[in-house]
Each structure stands twice: as structure tokens, then as C-alpha cells.
Design a protein around this motif. Sequence first.
Motif, PDB file in Angstrom:
ATOM      1  N   LEU A 279       3.005  -9.644   1.810  1.00  0.00           N
ATOM      2  CA  LEU A 279       2.809  -8.477   0.874  1.00  0.00           C
ATOM      3  C   LEU A 279       1.544  -7.754   0.973  1.00  0.00           C
ATOM      4  O   LEU A 279       0.498  -8.276   0.989  1.00  0.00           O
ATOM      5  N   ARG A 280       1.657  -6.252   0.916  1.00  0.00           N
ATOM      6  CA  ARG A 280       0.255  -5.597   0.952  1.00  0.00           C
ATOM      7  C   ARG A 280       0.285  -4.587  -0.283  1.00  0.00           C
ATOM      8  O   ARG A 280       1.511  -4.254  -0.558  1.00  0.00           O
ATOM      9  N   SER A 281      -0.899  -4.170  -0.724  1.00  0.00           N
ATOM     10  CA  SER A 281      -0.965  -3.088  -1.670  1.00  0.00           C
ATOM     11  C   SER A 281      -0.315  -1.953  -1.331  1.00  0.00           C
ATOM     12  O   SER A 281      -0.604  -1.425  -0.116  1.00  0.00           O
ATOM     13  N   GLY A 282       0.502  -1.342  -1.982  1.00  0.00           N
ATOM     14  CA  GLY A 282       1.239  -0.083  -1.742  1.00  0.00           C
ATOM     15  C   GLY A 282       2.778  -0.387  -1.099  1.00  0.00           C
ATOM     16  O   GLY A 282       3.331   0.690  -0.969  1.00  0.00           O
ATOM     17  N   PHE A 283       3.016  -1.556  -0.785  1.00  0.00           N
ATOM     18  CA  PHE A 283       4.289  -1.872  -0.626  1.00  0.00           C
ATOM     19  C   PHE A 283       5.487  -1.705  -1.425  1.00  0.00           C
ATOM     20  O   PHE A 283       5.180  -1.939  -2.615  1.00  0.00           O
ATOM     21  N   VAL A 290       4.029  -2.618  -4.927  1.00  0.00           N
ATOM     22  CA  VAL A 290       3.056  -3.662  -4.975  1.00  0.00           C
ATOM     23  C   VAL A 290       1.548  -3.150  -5.153  1.00  0.00           C
ATOM     24  O   VAL A 290       1.103  -2.189  -4.578  1.00  0.00           O
ATOM     25  N   GLY A 291       0.924  -3.584  -6.317  1.00  0.00           N
ATOM     26  CA  GLY A 291      -0.477  -3.188  -6.658  1.00  0.00           C
ATOM     27  C   GLY A 291      -1.585  -4.079  -5.914  1.00  0.00           C
ATOM     28  O   GLY A 291      -1.385  -4.134  -4.731  1.00  0.00           O
ATOM     29  N   ALA A 292      -2.486  -4.508  -6.791  1.00  0.00           N
ATOM     30  CA  ALA A 292      -3.682  -5.148  -6.384  1.00  0.00           C
ATOM     31  C   ALA A 292      -3.560  -6.804  -6.973  1.00  0.00           C
ATOM     32  O   ALA A 292      -2.677  -7.005  -7.760  1.00  0.00           O
ATOM     33  N   THR A 369      -4.875   0.530   1.634  1.00  0.00           N
ATOM     34  CA  THR A 369      -4.023   1.756   1.235  1.00  0.00           C
ATOM     35  C   THR A 369      -4.245   1.924  -0.304  1.00  0.00           C
ATOM     36  O   THR A 369      -4.412   3.118  -0.628  1.00  0.00           O
ATOM     37  N   LEU A 370      -4.639   0.995  -0.995  1.00  0.00           N
ATOM     38  CA  LEU A 370      -5.098   1.221  -2.539  1.00  0.00           C
ATOM     39  C   LEU A 370      -6.635   0.916  -2.931  1.00  0.00           C
ATOM     40  O   LEU A 370      -7.196   0.159  -2.089  1.00  0.00           O
TER      41      LEU A 370
END
Length: 569
Positions: A279-283, A290-292, A369-370
Motif C-alpha cells: 500500500l502507498r499513500s494516495g492509492f 489511502v492516506g498516511a 505522493t502525499l
Amino acid sequence: MLLVLADRVHTFAGDGGAADALLLRRGRIIAVGRGDALRAEVPGAAVLDLRGTTLTPGLTDSHIHLLEWALSRREPDLSEATSPEDAARLLSGGVGDRESGGSVAPTRPLSHSPTPWLRGRGWNAHRWGGAYPHRRILDAVIADRPVALQSHDMHALWVNTRALREAGIDRDTPDPDGGRILRDEHGEPTGVLLETAAQLLVRRIPPPSEADVAAAVLDGQRALHRLGITGIHSFPAIHLTAPDTLPLLERLRAEDRLRLRVLQHIPLERLDDALRLGLRSGFGGEWIRVGAVKMFLDGALGSRTALLREPYENAGDDRGVEVLPPAEFRDAVARAAAGGLATTVHAIGDAAVSLALDVLADPGLRAGTLPHRIEHVQLCPPERFADAARAGIVCSMQPAHLITDWRPAERHWGRRSREAYAFRSLLRGGEGESGGVGEPVSPHSPTLPLPHSGPKAVLAFGSDAPVEPVDPRLAFWAATRRQSLDAEPAAGWYPEERLAMADVIRAYTAGAALAAGEAARRGHLGVGADADFVAWSADPLAAEGAALLEIRCLAAVVAGEVVWNAAGS
């Protein structure tokens, strides 16, 4: 196509042009301008007549504990209790609730949980002088059923003797790392559990069913729409055993019942799982992203567990609670960043805020990304005001805290309160403050800051519900007035930190979108943006004083769909 007519449209798109209409197609804005001109261009378009209202982008609550808030709306609310005994009596009574689209404080009946455990929320020791309550007070009311009552700030749990027994907590139970079991002079637990100590008990409480949680969330979604909230940044539950938020939201999305834009943050305990899954932030997609990774550095002002550089006023050497040691914090941020996950960190006291700024500003720990963000930022050292702007760190703040916290802040933080809830100083990078950065300023000074020419920090505003009511009008009042609801202090508490309403709306819209990596499509009503907007009963940029608490959301639109209309159509 759909033509939306209003009295005025505040686009917050930087175009500066006057507009009173939007043209929509497939959930996006394709034109902004004058109604007559747009009607002439597309004479066959359907019309949504919202004349008599002012449109702004839909609001995003940038800090809400969605599941806890949704379920708490079905629990006894103890926020009006004026003593521990009064709180115990309120377990079987009814109190006010500010989560409404009408006046600020209507009433609603309370309901009790059908499980053996009785849960409640909202008690605030500052309403009765600051002393923590004792389990004996609850025992006198309910002795044969475990009771767990969450504090106003969600950093303390007040329980009865039966609950302690159910959890196996006694005089021999050690304090966990990052937490404290309050004890009497004989070493016996008093019934108050601070910070991580609450988890010793919470994990013993049977979770609600997924069906009950889903029903509560859908009911909460309707309440958010009625208040003009079209998106949320959802945080992991603290004192709740319940289904994971992300799978629940995905189920509602798959069933076509989700009508909120959701940025869902991940608890630190799930970091390894998230990294393993990639999982990655922004997914994510249109509705859920998905956030932080959410981390905690300290506690809160209300429970006197916020981590300070110097001791609390008249409290010996007490500097609060260090929830996550610096080395562990840096390591967690680094591991998350290496996997493409941003960090969002709870930091309230000046020591915690300084640590957060030190670590998150490190260019080697950027996540991509975030942006990184700091939640609350309630007490920021004045020499650090500019650091968030320089490093691109989002200041995620909840102005409504000030309404109830300014008096406790004066009592526990003293002169440091000049740096508390420093909305304007953070926004403007610490420049142009009356009296100069760090110099004493009267809390009742009418002087406003001088113009600012330096970099601006990104502010993202929310409620921290259920800690505070989700109603954004309370934030409007707190950020522009800096007063309690009884209009004290008369000149405002450090009024040089007031914001203009335009900045408040930006923090609820553009700031929230920047924090979520969605600035191109959300947080404004420019051409190409998602058609997420609110129709207000009065122009929020022109409202002042008590009018800020009376303004109403008359319609809310998400992805071009009317999800709330006061007219019932």
C-alpha cells in the motif's frame, strides 16, 4: 448536463471572476459563470435552482475518527456534566448535541448499548476544576455492569470497579509504555486510565457487529451532508474495538452507498501489514484513498499528557507523557517513507511539535505522493512557526478545541498560551506578528498582524469528532472570533491569531485537498473540478459574529448528485 443556479459562487479557484452558476456533466464542472449566459449556451440543460444561496466547495473534515464518532452518537454524552457525580447521573438522562443542520444545540435522547458493557463519552474534568474522577462514583450508580467512559479529549478512560476486574487491572498491574494507571495513596487504581493504559481495558470490550457499525456510519454520513461536509480524512479509532474502517468503507462503496470522499489513514500498528501489501499513500479511487500512517508523540491538554519542553504550571516536574520515543518515531517515519507511505503525527505539546517538525522536515524522509502532516499543532514554539511552511508539512488543526480549551490552556500552559492555536502565525510562517515573534502579547490585544510576504503553510481544518462536535460552524466561530460560545474573552483570546473567513473556508477545502494530494480536482469549483459543493443560507464570507453559528447548509452535492436538500427535493 445540469445547470446549477445560485446568488453567488465562491469558486476558490483563483480566477477572481464573479459567478452565480455552474454547469455540470458526469459529476464534473465544465463551466463557471453567469446563469443567463450559461442557460443561453445550453438551453436544454436540466436546472438545479439554488437561488437565494451562496455556493462554496464542499467542506472536508480533515480530522475525524469516523467509527468512534458514528458509534458515539448512539452513546450517552457527558459533555455537559459539571461534576463527576453529575456525569454519573447523566448516564441515564439526556443532554445537548450540536451535530445538527439547524441551531447549534438541539437535544436528542440517549440510548444505552445492548452489550453488557456500558460506554459513554465526553466528560471533561476542566468543567469541574480539573480533578480526575474516581471509580467509586460510578460504583455508586452502576456496580454490577462494567462501565467505560471516554474523556472529552479521548486520552483518558474513566471506569468502574467491575470494569477493572473484567480487564484484570489491579494494584500489581504495571503502567504500560506511553500510558499511566492513576492510583490512590495505597497504590490501588482509581479508575482513570491515561493514554495507552486505556488499551489494557478497551481490548476486553466486545466489539459491535459489522452491521451495527455500517448502520451507524451511514447515519453519520447523512449528518455530515446536512452540515455541508462532502469529504473526510478518517483516522483510526483510539478507544474502540470494531471492524477495520477501510474494509467497511469499501463494502459501502461496492454497494453504491458511500457518498463521502474518504482519505483513510493507517494506524502505526498496521505499518508492517501495509508495507507487506505494498500500500502507498494516495492509492485508491474516486471515493476511498489511502492516506498516511498515524503516529502519536504525546497526549492532550485536557488530560495534562501533552508533552512539554518545560513543566506544566504549578505541577512540579510534570511535562506530560512521551507516547513514542524520538528514535522509534524517526525509525517508523523512515520505514513508512521507504515504502511510499507519508506520516501524520499527533503532536500537541511544544516538545512533541518540535520533534515532529525536526523529523518530518528531513528531506531524506519524504514519502512522495502525499505531504507529511502534523495533527493538532496546539502549542508551537514561536521560533518554529515558519518551519512547517518551509518543509511543506501540513498543519492539520481543529479550531473548535479553542472554544473549551482556552481557559485550561491559561491555567496549565501560562504565558506559553501565546503560541497556542496559532492559526495565523502558522499560516503566515511567523512573519508580521504584532509585538514580534515570541515577544509577550496581551491575550486581549486588538492588534492584528501586519501583511505577510513569506511562504504560507498549508492549514487543513477538521473537528476531531467525537472529541468536539463535527459541526463546522463551531470552527468558523473559533477561528475568526477566538472566543468561547459565551463570547469570552470579550476581545478574543490572543486576537492577533484570528483568521478571515476566506482562510477558514480554504482550510476546509483547498487545504484539505492539498493534504490529500487532490488539489487538481477538489477543494475548488474551477472548470474540471469534481462537482462537490455546498449551498449556504447566507454568504459565509460575509457572515460575522453570531451569524456564523446560524448559517445553514441548504443543499449538498457530491459528484453532481444532490445528497442533501433542505427543501426535500
